[in-house]
Design a protein around this motif. Sequence first.
Motif, PDB file in Angstrom:
ATOM      1  N   VAL A  79       0.099 -17.755  -7.155  1.00  0.00           N
ATOM      2  CA  VAL A  79      -0.943 -17.088  -6.210  1.00  0.00           C
ATOM      3  C   VAL A  79      -2.370 -17.407  -6.407  1.00  0.00           C
ATOM      4  O   VAL A  79      -2.566 -17.694  -7.473  1.00  0.00           O
ATOM      5  N   TYR A  80      -3.043 -17.657  -5.263  1.00  0.00           N
ATOM      6  CA  TYR A  80      -4.610 -18.195  -5.600  1.00  0.00           C
ATOM      7  C   TYR A  80      -5.491 -17.306  -4.927  1.00  0.00           C
ATOM      8  O   TYR A  80      -5.107 -16.320  -3.815  1.00  0.00           O
ATOM      9  N   LEU A  81      -6.676 -17.334  -5.139  1.00  0.00           N
ATOM     10  CA  LEU A  81      -7.939 -16.446  -4.667  1.00  0.00           C
ATOM     11  C   LEU A  81      -8.932 -17.617  -4.745  1.00  0.00           C
ATOM     12  O   LEU A  81      -9.401 -18.142  -5.729  1.00  0.00           O
ATOM     13  N   GLN A  82      -9.163 -17.992  -3.423  1.00  0.00           N
ATOM     14  CA  GLN A  82     -10.173 -19.157  -3.157  1.00  0.00           C
ATOM     15  C   GLN A  82     -11.474 -18.115  -2.893  1.00  0.00           C
ATOM     16  O   GLN A  82     -11.569 -17.304  -1.923  1.00  0.00           O
ATOM     17  N   MET A  83     -12.747 -18.181  -3.689  1.00  0.00           N
ATOM     18  CA  MET A  83     -13.753 -17.332  -3.682  1.00  0.00           C
ATOM     19  C   MET A  83     -15.017 -18.240  -3.278  1.00  0.00           C
ATOM     20  O   MET A  83     -15.353 -19.139  -3.953  1.00  0.00           O
ATOM     21  N   ASN A  84     -15.541 -17.992  -2.136  1.00  0.00           N
ATOM     22  CA  ASN A  84     -16.684 -18.767  -1.580  1.00  0.00           C
ATOM     23  C   ASN A  84     -17.934 -17.736  -1.348  1.00  0.00           C
ATOM     24  O   ASN A  84     -17.849 -16.421  -1.400  1.00  0.00           O
ATOM     25  N   SER A  85     -19.129 -18.397  -1.257  1.00  0.00           N
ATOM     26  CA  SER A  85     -20.370 -17.610  -1.185  1.00  0.00           C
ATOM     27  C   SER A  85     -20.461 -16.450  -2.104  1.00  0.00           C
ATOM     28  O   SER A  85     -20.700 -15.279  -1.737  1.00  0.00           O
ATOM     29  N   LEU A  86     -20.265 -16.658  -3.420  1.00  0.00           N
ATOM     30  CA  LEU A  86     -20.143 -15.657  -4.370  1.00  0.00           C
ATOM     31  C   LEU A  86     -21.274 -15.073  -4.578  1.00  0.00           C
ATOM     32  O   LEU A  86     -22.583 -15.682  -4.361  1.00  0.00           O
ATOM     33  N   LYS A  87     -21.532 -13.831  -4.864  1.00  0.00           N
ATOM     34  CA  LYS A  87     -22.434 -12.920  -5.213  1.00  0.00           C
ATOM     35  C   LYS A  87     -22.833 -12.244  -6.538  1.00  0.00           C
ATOM     36  O   LYS A  87     -21.473 -12.154  -7.047  1.00  0.00           O
ATOM     37  N   PRO A  88     -23.867 -12.015  -7.047  1.00  0.00           N
ATOM     38  CA  PRO A  88     -23.866 -11.439  -8.451  1.00  0.00           C
ATOM     39  C   PRO A  88     -23.108 -10.149  -8.384  1.00  0.00           C
ATOM     40  O   PRO A  88     -22.325  -9.899  -9.509  1.00  0.00           O
ATOM     41  N   GLU A  89     -22.911  -9.344  -7.237  1.00  0.00           N
ATOM     42  CA  GLU A  89     -21.887  -8.262  -7.658  1.00  0.00           C
ATOM     43  C   GLU A  89     -20.428  -8.527  -7.452  1.00  0.00           C
ATOM     44  O   GLU A  89     -19.767  -7.638  -7.437  1.00  0.00           O
ATOM     45  N   ASP A  90     -20.147  -9.834  -7.180  1.00  0.00           N
ATOM     46  CA  ASP A  90     -18.653 -10.263  -7.622  1.00  0.00           C
ATOM     47  C   ASP A  90     -18.426 -10.387  -8.999  1.00  0.00           C
ATOM     48  O   ASP A  90     -17.332 -10.719  -9.318  1.00  0.00           O
ATOM     49  N   THR A  91     -19.350 -10.243  -9.782  1.00  0.00           N
ATOM     50  CA  THR A  91     -19.118 -10.509 -11.268  1.00  0.00           C
ATOM     51  C   THR A  91     -18.352  -9.389 -11.778  1.00  0.00           C
ATOM     52  O   THR A  91     -18.347  -8.194 -11.467  1.00  0.00           O
ATOM     53  N   ALA A  92     -17.122  -9.722 -12.506  1.00  0.00           N
ATOM     54  CA  ALA A  92     -16.057  -8.884 -13.010  1.00  0.00           C
ATOM     55  C   ALA A  92     -15.047  -9.642 -13.608  1.00  0.00           C
ATOM     56  O   ALA A  92     -14.883 -10.977 -13.576  1.00  0.00           O
ATOM     57  N   VAL A  93     -13.997  -8.930 -14.061  1.00  0.00           N
ATOM     58  CA  VAL A  93     -12.838  -9.302 -14.687  1.00  0.00           C
ATOM     59  C   VAL A  93     -11.777  -9.408 -13.453  1.00  0.00           C
ATOM     60  O   VAL A  93     -11.601  -8.269 -12.985  1.00  0.00           O
ATOM     61  N   TYR A  94     -11.288 -10.216 -13.206  1.00  0.00           N
ATOM     62  CA  TYR A  94     -10.343 -10.557 -12.106  1.00  0.00           C
ATOM     63  C   TYR A  94      -8.923 -10.465 -12.681  1.00  0.00           C
ATOM     64  O   TYR A  94      -8.445 -11.344 -13.383  1.00  0.00           O
ATOM     65  N   TYR A  95      -7.917  -9.603 -11.839  1.00  0.00           N
ATOM     66  CA  TYR A  95      -6.673  -9.582 -12.181  1.00  0.00           C
ATOM     67  C   TYR A  95      -5.685  -9.830 -11.238  1.00  0.00           C
ATOM     68  O   TYR A  95      -5.945  -9.333 -10.204  1.00  0.00           O
ATOM     69  N   CYS A  96      -4.664 -10.421 -11.523  1.00  0.00           N
ATOM     70  CA  CYS A  96      -3.777 -10.615 -10.352  1.00  0.00           C
ATOM     71  C   CYS A  96      -2.447  -9.337 -10.799  1.00  0.00           C
ATOM     72  O   CYS A  96      -2.267  -9.307 -11.866  1.00  0.00           O
ATOM     73  N   ALA A  97      -1.759  -9.256  -9.820  1.00  0.00           N
ATOM     74  CA  ALA A  97      -0.744  -8.334  -9.977  1.00  0.00           C
ATOM     75  C   ALA A  97       0.390  -8.494  -9.366  1.00  0.00           C
ATOM     76  O   ALA A  97       0.323  -9.055  -7.879  1.00  0.00           O
ATOM     77  N   ALA A  98       1.795  -8.093  -9.807  1.00  0.00           N
ATOM     78  CA  ALA A  98       2.960  -8.354  -8.857  1.00  0.00           C
ATOM     79  C   ALA A  98       3.483  -6.952  -8.417  1.00  0.00           C
ATOM     80  O   ALA A  98       3.615  -6.151  -9.339  1.00  0.00           O
ATOM     81  N   ARG A  99       3.942  -6.595  -7.291  1.00  0.00           N
ATOM     82  CA  ARG A  99       4.454  -5.353  -6.718  1.00  0.00           C
ATOM     83  C   ARG A  99       5.822  -6.005  -6.405  1.00  0.00           C
ATOM     84  O   ARG A  99       6.389  -6.838  -5.602  1.00  0.00           O
ATOM     85  N   TYR A 100       6.951  -5.231  -6.924  1.00  0.00           N
ATOM     86  CA  TYR A 100       8.296  -5.600  -6.996  1.00  0.00           C
ATOM     87  C   TYR A 100       8.737  -4.793  -5.647  1.00  0.00           C
ATOM     88  O   TYR A 100       9.634  -4.149  -5.437  1.00  0.00           O
ATOM     89  N   SER A 101       8.193  -5.647  -4.487  1.00  0.00           N
ATOM     90  CA  SER A 101       8.338  -5.112  -3.101  1.00  0.00           C
ATOM     91  C   SER A 101       7.684  -6.283  -2.171  1.00  0.00           C
ATOM     92  O   SER A 101       6.616  -6.796  -2.989  1.00  0.00           O
ATOM     93  N   PRO A 102       8.281  -6.867  -1.332  1.00  0.00           N
ATOM     94  CA  PRO A 102       7.599  -7.551  -0.167  1.00  0.00           C
ATOM     95  C   PRO A 102       6.661  -7.071   0.459  1.00  0.00           C
ATOM     96  O   PRO A 102       5.874  -7.836   0.998  1.00  0.00           O
ATOM     97  N   ILE A 103       6.251  -5.755   0.509  1.00  0.00           N
ATOM     98  CA  ILE A 103       5.250  -5.210   1.317  1.00  0.00           C
ATOM     99  C   ILE A 103       3.873  -4.966   0.461  1.00  0.00           C
ATOM    100  O   ILE A 103       3.727  -4.720  -0.559  1.00  0.00           O
ATOM    101  N   ILE A 104       2.907  -5.563   1.307  1.00  0.00           N
ATOM    102  CA  ILE A 104       1.640  -5.528   0.515  1.00  0.00           C
ATOM    103  C   ILE A 104       1.199  -4.130   0.121  1.00  0.00           C
ATOM    104  O   ILE A 104       1.416  -3.327   1.186  1.00  0.00           O
ATOM    105  N   ALA A 105       0.006  -3.901  -0.788  1.00  0.00           N
ATOM    106  CA  ALA A 105      -0.394  -2.580  -0.995  1.00  0.00           C
ATOM    107  C   ALA A 105      -1.939  -2.861  -1.240  1.00  0.00           C
ATOM    108  O   ALA A 105      -2.018  -3.775  -2.001  1.00  0.00           O
ATOM    109  N   ALA A 106      -2.685  -1.551  -1.139  1.00  0.00           N
ATOM    110  CA  ALA A 106      -4.095  -2.058  -1.687  1.00  0.00           C
ATOM    111  C   ALA A 106      -4.518  -1.200  -2.729  1.00  0.00           C
ATOM    112  O   ALA A 106      -5.603  -0.942  -3.385  1.00  0.00           O
ATOM    113  N   HIS A 107      -3.665  -0.253  -3.310  1.00  0.00           N
ATOM    114  CA  HIS A 107      -3.833   0.746  -4.502  1.00  0.00           C
ATOM    115  C   HIS A 107      -3.145  -0.231  -5.683  1.00  0.00           C
ATOM    116  O   HIS A 107      -2.129  -0.548  -5.817  1.00  0.00           O
TER     117      HIS A 107
END
Length: 124
Positions: A79-107
């Motif tokens: 899985v990819y995350l293309q990040m454009n027009s980056l801002k200083p407030e985007d500074t962070a550690v970025y994590y990917c995560a898998a959900r054992y379900s085909p349905i997306i979630a935001a928490h």
Amino acid sequence: QVQLVESGGGLVQAGGSLRLSCAASEGSFSSYAMGWFRQAPGKEREFVAAISESASYTYYADSVKGRFTISRDNAKNTVYLQMNSLKPEDTAVYYCAARYSPIIAAHWREYDTWGQGTQVTVSS
């Protein structure tokens, strides 16, 4: 249990771009919804984007909508995350995560397996 390894982080100037990758260790990847989250120092883990198992559905945080794009290649278990027009407030550690379900979630509590994270630093 699937294992996830992120790559592609680094230091970039404001307005620049980066592409993060997250490689999964097993073939069941194509059955999982995937998400990207981020955590800045002193802040809680924050949802960034999610994608359904077939890439039919995507969902973004308002703060990145129009600038970031999540995608996946099930043949490559990635899985990819293309990040454009980056801002200083985007500074962070970025994590990917898998959900054992085909349905997306935001928490973050809805996700089952996490990568180790990759640092993204955006200078002003």
